[in-house]
Enzyme design. Sequence first.
Site, PDB file in Angstrom:
ATOM      1  CG  HIS A   1      -4.143 -10.602   3.245  1.00 44.73           C
ATOM      2  ND1 HIS A   1      -5.400 -11.094   3.059  1.00 44.73           N
ATOM      3  CD2 HIS A   1      -4.228  -9.262   2.833  1.00 44.73           C
ATOM      4  CE1 HIS A   1      -6.073 -10.256   2.831  1.00 44.73           C
ATOM      5  NE2 HIS A   1      -5.435  -8.930   2.693  1.00 44.73           N
TER       6      HIS A   1
ATOM      7  CG  HIS B   1      -1.823  -1.182   1.368  1.00 40.67           C
ATOM      8  ND1 HIS B   1      -2.892  -1.116   0.763  1.00 40.67           N
ATOM      9  CD2 HIS B   1      -1.879  -2.497   1.826  1.00 40.67           C
ATOM     10  CE1 HIS B   1      -3.919  -2.298   0.675  1.00 40.67           C
ATOM     11  NE2 HIS B   1      -2.876  -3.000   1.542  1.00 40.67           N
TER      12      HIS B   1
ATOM     13  CG  ASP C   1      -1.539  -6.450   3.853  1.00 44.33           C
ATOM     14  OD1 ASP C   1      -1.544  -5.349   3.291  1.00 44.33           O
ATOM     15  OD2 ASP C   1      -2.339  -6.923   4.420  1.00 44.33           O
TER      16      ASP C   1
ATOM     17  N   GLY D   1      -3.348  -2.584   9.994  1.00 47.92           N
ATOM     18  CA  GLY D   1      -2.174  -2.430   8.661  1.00 47.92           C
ATOM     19  C   GLY D   1      -1.088  -2.384   9.588  1.00 47.92           C
TER      20      GLY D   1
ATOM     21  CG  ASN E   1      -6.480   0.190  -0.078  1.00 49.15           C
ATOM     22  OD1 ASN E   1      -5.378   0.222  -0.671  1.00 49.15           O
ATOM     23  ND2 ASN E   1      -6.645  -0.207   1.200  1.00 49.15           N
TER      24      ASN E   1
ATOM     25  CG  ASN F   1      -9.177  -7.267   7.662  1.00 43.01           C
ATOM     26  OD1 ASN F   1      -9.309  -8.353   8.038  1.00 43.01           O
ATOM     27  ND2 ASN F   1     -10.022  -6.454   6.756  1.00 43.01           N
TER      28      ASN F   1
ATOM     29  CG  ASP G   1      -5.754  -5.810   0.116  1.00 47.80           C
ATOM     30  OD1 ASP G   1      -6.134  -7.011   0.614  1.00 47.80           O
ATOM     31  OD2 ASP G   1      -5.223  -4.929   0.660  1.00 47.80           O
TER      32      ASP G   1
HETATM   33  O1  DOR Z   1      -4.476  -4.680   7.472  1.00 46.11           O
HETATM   34  C1  DOR Z   1      -4.771  -4.369   6.356  1.00 46.11           C
HETATM   35  N1  DOR Z   1      -4.634  -3.020   5.847  1.00 46.11           N
HETATM   36  N2  DOR Z   1      -5.384  -4.987   5.572  1.00 46.11           N
HETATM   37  C2  DOR Z   1      -6.032  -4.826   4.579  1.00 46.11           C
HETATM   38  O2  DOR Z   1      -6.514  -5.638   3.678  1.00 46.11           O
HETATM   39  C3  DOR Z   1      -5.757  -3.252   4.057  1.00 46.11           C
HETATM   40  C4  DOR Z   1      -4.761  -2.743   4.776  1.00 46.11           C
HETATM   41  C5  DOR Z   1      -4.921  -1.311   4.615  1.00 46.11           C
HETATM   42  O3  DOR Z   1      -5.048  -0.752   3.478  1.00 46.11           O
HETATM   43  O4  DOR Z   1      -4.723  -0.309   5.431  1.00 46.11           O
END
Ligand code: DOR
Length: 432
Positions: free
Chosen positions: A231, A59, A306, A325, A91, A279, A151
Amino acid sequence: MSRLLLKDVRPYGEGEPVDVLVEGEVIAEIGANLEVDADEIVQAGGAVLLPGFVDLHTHLREPGREDAETVETGSSAAALGGYTAVFAMANTDPVADNAVIVEHVWRRGREVGLVDVHPVGAVTVGLKGEKLAELGTMRRSAAEVRVFSDDGHCVHDPLIMRRALEYTKSFGGVVAQHAEEPRLTVGAQAHEGANAARLGLAGWPAPAEEAIVARDCLLAGHTGGTLHVCHVSTSGTADILRWWKSRETAGQVSAEVTPHHLLLTDDRLETYDPVNKVNPPLRTDADVLALRQALADGTVDCVATDHAPHAAQDKDCEWSAAKPGMLGLQTALGIVVQTMVRSGLLDWRGVARVMSERPAEIGGLADQGRPVAVGEPANLVLVDPETEWTVRGAELASLGENSPFDGMQLPGRVVATMLRGRLTAHEGKVRR
Ligand code: DOR
């Protein structure tokens, strides 16, 4: 043409040290004690030379949350972590569900030039799960998007998932699924089990992941589309994937595991520190051990970080309000070495497979994850396997500081990273 000489390296950690001459963008010569002129010499002292790592799940937060990460800061973290290519999740804000946004992210990656940034396109408009995004237009854009994912959200409607698999099949695309049946995780805060119950946190049950993975394997088999499972976090998912891959008609299904799911468990919840909120959530010892085994035997194809940086205000708050995250790019190798190499589950060839070769294949990158051999593109990472280093969350290159590994001592230090023959990181510093 530039000439870079790597002195005393051990490709894949095997055999006696050799020298590697990189000329321009390719490996030109490999041999003992090469007597050649070079513009720069890296004294490697027997360090392990591997193909540069490829992260299918990063990300980068640009556009929209440049207070948490940018293409530039995330690329720096990637180079320092040994990566030569990353796939940037969709995202963002606005969501990368159209050609304009994916081209923007792709261009920013090229301008920064530290790592190849491949934007992931959203599967559905606005990640809402209701209507397919313009997948073909993103494919035909300058970014040449191949991997699509909502995601952060699951493509939970089975008909939309079916259509996404069918449509992406027409151009060799991949649907990367965040497997989470939303009806089973309403309000979920932590792995559903004894710890969450004791601490009063609403549970995220393992079957919410497993049911979607089973369904999507069936849909991939039925449509002939290509599925990648993001994941993987439970032993049950590993069992489903193992069963599915053992079938003759399994088709194209691959899966990734994160470093944090290879190391951490929900015992971490005790302090209610949101740095441990992620997550899918951290699960149990039994899950961790099953995931390591699944990665070792190929049931799970690869490691993906991730990497999910968050701004301080989104993490320094009470558990239920915090965003899920964790940072991952600069600590992934150390955790893989600790959990997989030191335990004897993977050798360095195995590390190359799970961190470079398989992710490059799944992402469709022809010039990444290539053998360390003459004539091959010099996308490489040099790893000191022995020296331990201490993770300092605040000193990592990301803007967010949410590393659950802060203070931990990890093996597997990245000495240098090379992208098309150019040093992008050396001795802990980014090279621009
Ligand atoms: O922990 C997570 N953070 N899982 C995800 O699927 C998205 C991600 C995020 O964009 O922060």
